[in-house]
Design an enzyme around this catalytic site. Structure first.
Site, PDB file in Angstrom:
ATOM      1  N   HIS A  99      31.512  43.323  37.171  1.00 17.31           N
ATOM      2  CA  HIS A  99      32.547  44.330  36.913  1.00 17.31           C
ATOM      3  C   HIS A  99      33.424  43.886  35.763  1.00 17.31           C
ATOM      4  O   HIS A  99      33.771  42.718  35.651  1.00 17.31           O
ATOM      5  CB  HIS A  99      33.402  44.595  38.161  1.00 17.31           C
ATOM      6  CG  HIS A  99      33.971  43.364  38.784  1.00 17.31           C
ATOM      7  ND1 HIS A  99      33.223  42.527  39.592  1.00 17.31           N
ATOM      8  CD2 HIS A  99      35.204  42.813  38.711  1.00 17.31           C
ATOM      9  CE1 HIS A  99      33.983  41.521  40.005  1.00 17.31           C
ATOM     10  NE2 HIS A  99      35.193  41.661  39.472  1.00 17.31           N
ATOM     11  N   HIS A 101      37.122  44.244  34.227  1.00 18.59           N
ATOM     12  CA  HIS A 101      38.495  44.651  34.529  1.00 18.59           C
ATOM     13  C   HIS A 101      39.102  45.256  33.269  1.00 18.59           C
ATOM     14  O   HIS A 101      39.043  44.636  32.201  1.00 18.59           O
ATOM     15  CB  HIS A 101      39.362  43.434  34.886  1.00 18.59           C
ATOM     16  CG  HIS A 101      39.033  42.774  36.178  1.00 18.59           C
ATOM     17  ND1 HIS A 101      39.734  43.025  37.333  1.00 18.59           N
ATOM     18  CD2 HIS A 101      38.092  41.846  36.498  1.00 18.59           C
ATOM     19  CE1 HIS A 101      39.247  42.263  38.317  1.00 18.59           C
ATOM     20  NE2 HIS A 101      38.247  41.556  37.847  1.00 18.59           N
TER      21      HIS A 101
END
Ligand code: AMP
Ligand code: ZN
Length: 138
Positions: A99, A101
């Site tokens: 992922h 951010h």
């Protein structure tokens, strides 16, 4: 992966404030934001971290991150953004599904950048650069 929270979000099996989705990627608000609007962008296919991602995914990933980052910046009226990947626990990774951010930053948000630690000598820097350069050819 069956027990991965982000796979479940990608499959719409867990609730999330989804802000973008296409066939391969999904972006949603972080539930514990550094600043409001903190958004996570993930490939839907499960890999543990950025270093594990197939090149094919990475080619499409950055344009999606840029697209989402622009929207986050505008919607939060941010003065800037941090876009980061945490890789492995030592770097703060707690969810082992890749992922990005996207963290909106404001001039007065009180957050500090991590401190720098200068090399003791130029020789130390050169040796490490040599070690990295050697591995670039592997
Ligand atoms: P990392 O430390 O890089 O693994 O970041 C994981 C991030 O996922 C943290 O910022 C968490 O707040 C966020 N997070 C954990 N569970 C959820 C969830 N169900 N929905 C949205 N964000 C989440
Ligand atoms: Zn997953």
């Amino acid at each position: 992966m069956d027990d991965c929270i982000f796979c479940k979000i990608a499959r719409h099996e867990l609730p999330a404030e989804i802000v973008y989705e296409d066939a391969a990627f999904i972006a949603f608000l972080d539930i514990n934001p550094v600043n409001p609007g903190h958004t996570l962008v993930i490939p839907k296919e499960h890999h543990a971290n950025l270093l594990e991602e197939p090149e094919e995914t990475l080619r499409d990933f950055l344009p999606v991150i840029q697209h989402v980052a622009r929207a986050v910046e505008q919607a939060t009226q941010a003065d800037g953004l941090n876009v980061t990947f945490n890789i492995k626990p030592a770097a703060g990774q707690v969810i082992f599904h890749t992922h990005a951010h996207i963290i909106p930053r404001h001039a007065d948000d009180g957050l500090r950048h991590w401190p720098g630690k200068p090399y003791a000598t130029q020789e130390d820097a050169r040796k490490l650069a040599d070690a990295i350069r050697e591995r670039m050819n592997e």
